[in-house]
Design a protein around this motif. Structure first.
Motif, mmCIF file in Angstrom:
data_model
loop_
_atom_site.group_PDB
_atom_site.id
_atom_site.type_symbol
_atom_site.label_atom_id
_atom_site.label_comp_id
_atom_site.label_asym_id
_atom_site.label_seq_id
_atom_site.Cartn_x
_atom_site.Cartn_y
_atom_site.Cartn_z
ATOM 1 N N GLY A 1 -6.658 10.337 -11.406
ATOM 2 C CA GLY A 1 -6.840 11.685 -10.881
ATOM 3 C C GLY A 1 -6.182 11.912 -9.535
ATOM 4 O O GLY A 1 -6.234 13.012 -9.003
ATOM 5 N N SER A 2 -5.526 10.869 -8.981
ATOM 6 C CA SER A 2 -4.869 11.071 -7.688
ATOM 7 C C SER A 2 -3.581 11.864 -7.899
ATOM 8 O O SER A 2 -2.983 11.831 -8.961
ATOM 9 C CB SER A 2 -4.579 9.730 -7.009
ATOM 10 N N ASP A 3 -3.164 12.584 -6.884
ATOM 11 C CA ASP A 3 -1.965 13.413 -6.943
ATOM 12 C C ASP A 3 -0.732 12.513 -7.013
ATOM 13 O O ASP A 3 -0.441 11.774 -6.090
ATOM 14 C CB ASP A 3 -1.905 14.309 -5.690
ATOM 15 N N ALA A 4 -0.017 12.582 -8.122
ATOM 16 C CA ALA A 4 1.130 11.700 -8.353
ATOM 17 C C ALA A 4 2.275 11.948 -7.375
ATOM 18 O O ALA A 4 3.020 11.050 -7.063
ATOM 19 C CB ALA A 4 1.624 11.848 -9.780
ATOM 20 N N THR A 5 2.428 13.179 -6.883
ATOM 21 C CA THR A 5 3.549 13.435 -5.980
ATOM 22 C C THR A 5 3.275 12.976 -4.560
ATOM 23 O O THR A 5 4.214 12.780 -3.816
ATOM 24 C CB THR A 5 3.915 14.930 -5.918
ATOM 25 N N LYS A 6 2.036 12.851 -4.178
ATOM 26 C CA LYS A 6 1.709 12.398 -2.818
ATOM 27 C C LYS A 6 0.846 11.146 -2.911
ATOM 28 O O LYS A 6 -0.324 11.167 -2.564
ATOM 29 C CB LYS A 6 0.975 13.499 -2.053
ATOM 30 N N ARG A 7 1.443 10.096 -3.419
ATOM 31 C CA ARG A 7 0.676 8.851 -3.548
ATOM 32 C C ARG A 7 0.170 8.414 -2.179
ATOM 33 O O ARG A 7 0.909 8.412 -1.207
ATOM 34 C CB ARG A 7 1.551 7.766 -4.143
ATOM 35 N N SER A 8 -1.067 8.004 -2.147
ATOM 36 C CA SER A 8 -1.684 7.569 -0.901
ATOM 37 C C SER A 8 -1.261 6.143 -0.568
ATOM 38 O O SER A 8 -1.473 5.221 -1.368
ATOM 39 C CB SER A 8 -3.209 7.639 -1.033
ATOM 40 N N VAL A 9 -0.691 5.965 0.601
ATOM 41 C CA VAL A 9 -0.311 4.634 1.044
ATOM 42 C C VAL A 9 -1.556 3.854 1.450
ATOM 43 O O VAL A 9 -1.607 2.632 1.313
ATOM 44 C CB VAL A 9 0.738 4.712 2.177
ATOM 45 N N ASN A 10 -2.593 4.542 1.900
ATOM 46 C CA ASN A 10 -3.865 3.862 2.184
ATOM 47 C C ASN A 10 -4.451 3.293 0.896
ATOM 48 O O ASN A 10 -5.014 2.198 0.894
ATOM 49 C CB ASN A 10 -4.852 4.808 2.861
ATOM 50 N N ASN A 11 -4.316 4.035 -0.211
ATOM 51 C CA ASN A 11 -4.767 3.506 -1.502
ATOM 52 C C ASN A 11 -3.914 2.311 -1.927
ATOM 53 O O ASN A 11 -4.423 1.352 -2.505
ATOM 54 C CB ASN A 11 -4.712 4.585 -2.585
ATOM 55 N N LEU A 12 -2.610 2.370 -1.635
ATOM 56 C CA LEU A 12 -1.738 1.233 -1.945
ATOM 57 C C LEU A 12 -2.176 0.007 -1.150
ATOM 58 O O LEU A 12 -2.212 -1.102 -1.685
ATOM 59 C CB LEU A 12 -0.278 1.574 -1.653
ATOM 60 N N LEU A 13 -2.538 0.201 0.113
ATOM 61 C CA LEU A 13 -3.043 -0.903 0.936
ATOM 62 C C LEU A 13 -4.309 -1.491 0.308
ATOM 63 O O LEU A 13 -4.436 -2.715 0.171
ATOM 64 C CB LEU A 13 -3.319 -0.415 2.364
ATOM 65 N N GLU A 14 -5.218 -0.623 -0.110
ATOM 66 C CA GLU A 14 -6.447 -1.093 -0.777
ATOM 67 C C GLU A 14 -6.111 -1.846 -2.060
ATOM 68 O O GLU A 14 -6.700 -2.890 -2.354
ATOM 69 C CB GLU A 14 -7.360 0.093 -1.087
ATOM 70 N N LEU A 15 -5.163 -1.328 -2.833
ATOM 71 C CA LEU A 15 -4.753 -1.979 -4.077
ATOM 72 C C LEU A 15 -4.193 -3.374 -3.803
ATOM 73 O O LEU A 15 -4.505 -4.322 -4.516
ATOM 74 C CB LEU A 15 -3.711 -1.119 -4.793
ATOM 75 N N CYS A 16 -3.387 -3.507 -2.766
ATOM 76 C CA CYS A 16 -2.827 -4.815 -2.414
ATOM 77 C C CYS A 16 -3.927 -5.790 -2.009
ATOM 78 O O CYS A 16 -3.857 -6.972 -2.332
ATOM 79 C CB CYS A 16 -1.811 -4.676 -1.281
ATOM 80 N N ARG A 17 -4.918 -5.270 -1.324
ATOM 81 C CA ARG A 17 -6.026 -6.136 -0.901
ATOM 82 C C ARG A 17 -6.905 -6.551 -2.075
ATOM 83 O O ARG A 17 -7.435 -7.661 -2.081
ATOM 84 C CB ARG A 17 -6.874 -5.417 0.146
ATOM 85 N N THR A 18 -7.064 -5.691 -3.072
ATOM 86 C CA THR A 18 -7.966 -5.996 -4.192
ATOM 87 C C THR A 18 -7.215 -6.547 -5.401
ATOM 88 O O THR A 18 -7.395 -7.697 -5.771
ATOM 89 C CB THR A 18 -8.780 -4.755 -4.590
ATOM 90 N N TYR A 19 -6.342 -5.756 -5.997
ATOM 91 C CA TYR A 19 -5.614 -6.143 -7.204
ATOM 92 C C TYR A 19 -4.772 -7.393 -6.977
ATOM 93 O O TYR A 19 -4.750 -8.298 -7.796
ATOM 94 C CB TYR A 19 -4.734 -4.968 -7.657
ATOM 95 N N LEU A 20 -4.078 -7.448 -5.844
ATOM 96 C CA LEU A 20 -3.236 -8.607 -5.543
ATOM 97 C C LEU A 20 -3.973 -9.682 -4.744
ATOM 98 O O LEU A 20 -3.434 -10.747 -4.502
ATOM 99 C CB LEU A 20 -1.991 -8.165 -4.760
ATOM 100 N N ALA A 21 -5.197 -9.366 -4.323
ATOM 101 C CA ALA A 21 -6.024 -10.300 -3.553
ATOM 102 C C ALA A 21 -5.285 -10.834 -2.320
ATOM 103 O O ALA A 21 -5.315 -12.026 -2.014
ATOM 104 C CB ALA A 21 -6.520 -11.446 -4.428
ATOM 105 N N LYS A 22 -4.629 -9.940 -1.605
ATOM 106 C CA LYS A 22 -3.906 -10.305 -0.386
ATOM 107 C C LYS A 22 -4.764 -9.984 0.831
ATOM 108 O O LYS A 22 -5.392 -8.929 0.884
ATOM 109 C CB LYS A 22 -2.596 -9.519 -0.275
ATOM 110 N N ASN A 23 -4.805 -10.891 1.773
ATOM 111 C CA ASN A 23 -5.482 -10.645 3.050
ATOM 112 C C ASN A 23 -4.489 -9.945 3.966
ATOM 113 O O ASN A 23 -3.527 -10.571 4.425
ATOM 114 C CB ASN A 23 -5.952 -11.959 3.685
ATOM 115 N N ILE A 24 -4.727 -8.661 4.209
ATOM 116 C CA ILE A 24 -3.781 -7.861 4.985
ATOM 117 C C ILE A 24 -4.522 -7.141 6.099
ATOM 118 O O ILE A 24 -5.509 -6.450 5.859
ATOM 119 C CB ILE A 24 -3.089 -6.805 4.094
ATOM 120 N N ASP A 25 -4.019 -7.306 7.317
ATOM 121 C CA ASP A 25 -4.498 -6.533 8.451
ATOM 122 C C ASP A 25 -3.369 -5.599 8.876
ATOM 123 O O ASP A 25 -2.189 -5.961 8.803
ATOM 124 C CB ASP A 25 -4.875 -7.450 9.620
#
Length: 196
Positions: free
Chosen positions: A28-52
């Motif tokens: 349901g997120s807006d495809a034209t304005k993908r959230s980079v904050n959501n991408l950061l969350e995805l990297c932390r969870t889906y990829l299990a990366k420790n990112i600060d």
């Protein structure tokens, strides 16, 4: 810049994987304005990366480099410089996240001077061989643009000839510079074979 075609293919394949994971996680997120904050969350969870992520007090207006990643054992630290507007902040954070997603130790370069000397800056210069760290910069940039402003949408815009760069940059929340650069015929043509 001479880019290894297999690395570019692998990069775009990884972007597609991330876009699919993003679509599933953030339904349901807006495809034209993908959230980079959501991408950061995805990297932390889906990829299990420790990112600060830190914002440095130095102004981006005074530097050629606006962001960078530091690799520390089991974690990554992204540093963005201050005074970036929303579009630039989104872009540089997205690019640094793709450095992490595409992380390959052979691409690392701890010498900023060497890195800047070897980065000639664009896919329109196909005959200039450069070290892996400079290629990694362009690959992360291409990946960020594919995530934020996908090739198919760029090609459609170029085909229709509706090149209102400010409106396009605003729609996708990207810097106008990258809207202009990635809508050039050279960029579209050089990336076409990787998107058919």
């Amino acid at each position: 810049m001479l880019i290894n075609k297999q690395k570019l293919t692998n990069t775009l394949s990884k972007v597609q994987e991330i876009k699919e994971a993003y679509r599933l996680k953030f339904i349901g997120s807006d495809a034209t304005k993908r959230s980079v904050n959501n991408l950061l969350e995805l990297c932390r969870t889906y990829l299990a990366k420790n990112i600060d992520w830190y914002v440095h007090s130095d102004s981006a207006l005074n530097h050629l480099v606006q962001s960078f990643v530091i690799v520390k054992d089991d974690r990554y630290e992204i540093c963005t410089l201050s005074d970036l507007n929303n579009c630039w902040k989104r872009f540089v954070l997205c690019k640094e996240l793709f450095h992490i997603i595409l992380d390959c130790e052979e691409d690392w370069n701890s010498s900023l001077e060497d890195h800047l000397i070897n980065f000639h800056g664009g896919i329109t210069e196909l005959e200039c061989p450069v070290p892996p760290s400079a290629q990694a910069e362009l690959l992360a940039e291409i990946a960020a643009m594919e995530f934020l402003f996908p090739y198919a949408e760029r090609a459609a815009i170029l085909q229709h000839g509706n090149l209102e760069y400010s409106a396009i940059a605003e729609r996708y929340k990207i810097p106008r510079y990258f809207a202009e650069r990635y809508l050039t015929k050279a960029y579209i043509e050089n990336l076409r074979e990787f998107h058919v």
